[in-house]
Design an enzyme around this catalytic site. Sequence first.
Site, PDB file in Angstrom:
ATOM      1  N   TYR A   1       0.904  -1.362  -0.070  1.00  0.00           N
ATOM      2  CA  TYR A   1      -0.281   0.227   0.195  1.00  0.00           C
ATOM      3  C   TYR A   1       1.021   1.204   0.036  1.00  0.00           C
ATOM      4  CZ  TYR A   1      -3.403  -3.267   1.089  1.00  0.00           C
ATOM      5  OH  TYR A   1      -5.093  -4.275   0.784  1.00  0.00           O
TER       6      TYR A   1
ATOM      7  N   GLU B   1     -10.704   2.432   1.972  1.00  0.00           N
ATOM      8  CA  GLU B   1     -11.060   1.052   1.162  1.00  0.00           C
ATOM      9  C   GLU B   1      -9.584   0.707   1.163  1.00  0.00           C
ATOM     10  OE1 GLU B   1     -15.188   1.862  -0.378  1.00  0.00           O
ATOM     11  OE2 GLU B   1     -15.800   1.152   1.729  1.00  0.00           O
TER      12      GLU B   1
ATOM     13  N   GLU C   1     -17.296  -5.155  -4.922  1.00  0.00           N
ATOM     14  CA  GLU C   1     -16.766  -4.581  -3.649  1.00  0.00           C
ATOM     15  C   GLU C   1     -16.044  -5.786  -3.455  1.00  0.00           C
ATOM     16  OE1 GLU C   1     -18.001  -2.999  -0.556  1.00  0.00           O
ATOM     17  OE2 GLU C   1     -19.670  -2.113  -1.314  1.00  0.00           O
TER      18      GLU C   1
HETATM   19  O1  0X9 Z   1     -22.163   1.747   1.109  1.00  0.00           O
HETATM   20  C1  0X9 Z   1     -21.800   1.907   0.204  1.00  0.00           C
HETATM   21  O2  0X9 Z   1     -21.240   3.290  -0.386  1.00  0.00           O
HETATM   22  C2  0X9 Z   1     -21.254   0.556  -0.690  1.00  0.00           C
HETATM   23  N1  0X9 Z   1     -21.257  -0.111   0.760  1.00  0.00           N
HETATM   24  S1  0X9 Z   1     -19.309   0.551   1.250  1.00  0.00           S
HETATM   25  O3  0X9 Z   1     -19.007  -0.818   2.353  1.00  0.00           O
HETATM   26  N2  0X9 Z   1     -18.137  -0.299   0.425  1.00  0.00           N
HETATM   27  O4  0X9 Z   1     -19.465   1.204   1.593  1.00  0.00           O
HETATM   28  C3  0X9 Z   1     -22.247  -0.075  -1.196  1.00  0.00           C
HETATM   29  C4  0X9 Z   1     -22.610   1.325  -3.028  1.00  0.00           C
HETATM   30  C5  0X9 Z   1     -23.744   0.289  -3.329  1.00  0.00           C
HETATM   31  N3  0X9 Z   1     -24.655   1.150  -4.459  1.00  0.00           N
HETATM   32  C6  0X9 Z   1     -23.922   0.598  -5.482  1.00  0.00           C
HETATM   33  N4  0X9 Z   1     -24.769  -0.479  -6.364  1.00  0.00           N
HETATM   34  N5  0X9 Z   1     -23.694   2.073  -6.341  1.00  0.00           N
HETATM   35 ZN    ZN Z   2     -17.252   1.522  -0.228  1.00  0.00          ZN
END
Ligand code: 0X9
Ligand code: ZN
Length: 419
Positions: A115, A178, A375
């Site tokens: 990283y 992340e 993800e």
């Molecule tokens: O909460 C979020 O923004 C995303 N998960 S995270 O754990 N990385 O923060 C999910 C976003 C899901 N939305 C879309 N499909 N764009």
């Molecule tokens: Zn995220």
Amino acid sequence: MHLGPQSLTLFALLHWSMGDNGNGYLVNVIPVTESALQLLTSIRWDYDFLELDEDLQKPAVVHLTEADKDEFLSKISDESQFKFEFLDLQGMIEEERRQNNGTLSRQGSFDLNIYHPLNEIEDFLQSKQRDHPAMVNVTTIGRTHNGQYIQMITIKLTREDIKMKPAIWIDCGIHAREHISPATCLGLIDRLINQGEKGPLEHFDFFILPVFNPDGYAYTWSNDRMWRKNRRPITRSCTGVDLNRNFVPNFGGPSTSSNPCSNIYKGTKAFSEPETRAVAVANLQIMKKYGRDMFPLHMSFHSYGQMILRPYSHGVMPPPNLRELDAIGNVMLKSVARSRYTYRYGTSAAILYAVGGASADWAYHQGVPYPFTIELPPQTSGGFIYPASNIKRTYNHIWKMVNAMTRHLRRNGYKVQKQ
Ligand code: 0X9
Ligand code: ZN
């Protein structure tokens, strides 16, 4: 490292022995009864839950700050309702750091398998532009509140004899903590450039934003490894907007908050943030230059959970081009089936949670037919902390995924189909 189940009487002890070093605490909470699960669900968006299933007996994972720790623990103090254990977040962070520092990069070359802090990522981008001036262009698409540059790298083969190719957008690092996401973008950039015309560049132009949220990313290196939002001060005591809640459509929809202290704070209005404005303008410029038919694919890399999320983000209603989205989803799943990672595919609402104001929905609304949110690994357990030994495997399988998608698009046509 798990510390084993703790009882409330040990709180004070834990407090002193673990310290939070600015990173907070990570707690596994197992709801024992239906009403315990309901309680967790009802406070889900008041705290930083990293995992919460509708499953009894399955641990929820919550990240607590020094400020909200005691209040949360008092809510789960009934031992007949909840079991819980502290995870050694600080130990996980130190182990991640130790592994990162232990791998010394070869002098003069950038080690993709560790990283990197923001300034090193910027140097990496500059070096790519220097070494491949005909193929690479690094542009600043905006400035953050703290004055950092938001840098996009354009990678394309510029041969006059070739007709215009379609554009692909990839962004990483919208959420600061992340870290595997920017690391994956850097791996992809390197591969694309090295493969040149033997790879996807022969048929597509790439626009890649490796660090969507530079201020947040820098802050995870300097102060709080678990920081998510950007770093614009909102009130005297609360900072940051969740950039993946700051878009339209459905601004202020599900899993968003109007509380500036919340981790999912949406901002005062859509595009209130310099980062989201910069990304929107950059995307609109690509759309204008390439035309709607020539901008088929938009990918946003997040972590963690190993999921491929297709539109819509805010609900489960079927989008008009569902069939094609599913076909590409299948290609994506297949491309990584032989890797050690198993992904789930579907809408965020069905397999994670519904989200209002997410960037992928905006892209879809603007006419990009295939916007996917990915993800990345790992699958569970406080996986924002992910030792550097996992980076290579991650960008390797994502490289396969991107290749499979581009091949599929070429075979099946990348133009928006009239439904
Ligand atoms: O909460 C979020 O923004 C995303 N998960 S995270 O754990 N990385 O923060 C999910 C976003 C899901 N939305 C879309 N499909 N764009
Ligand atoms: Zn995220």
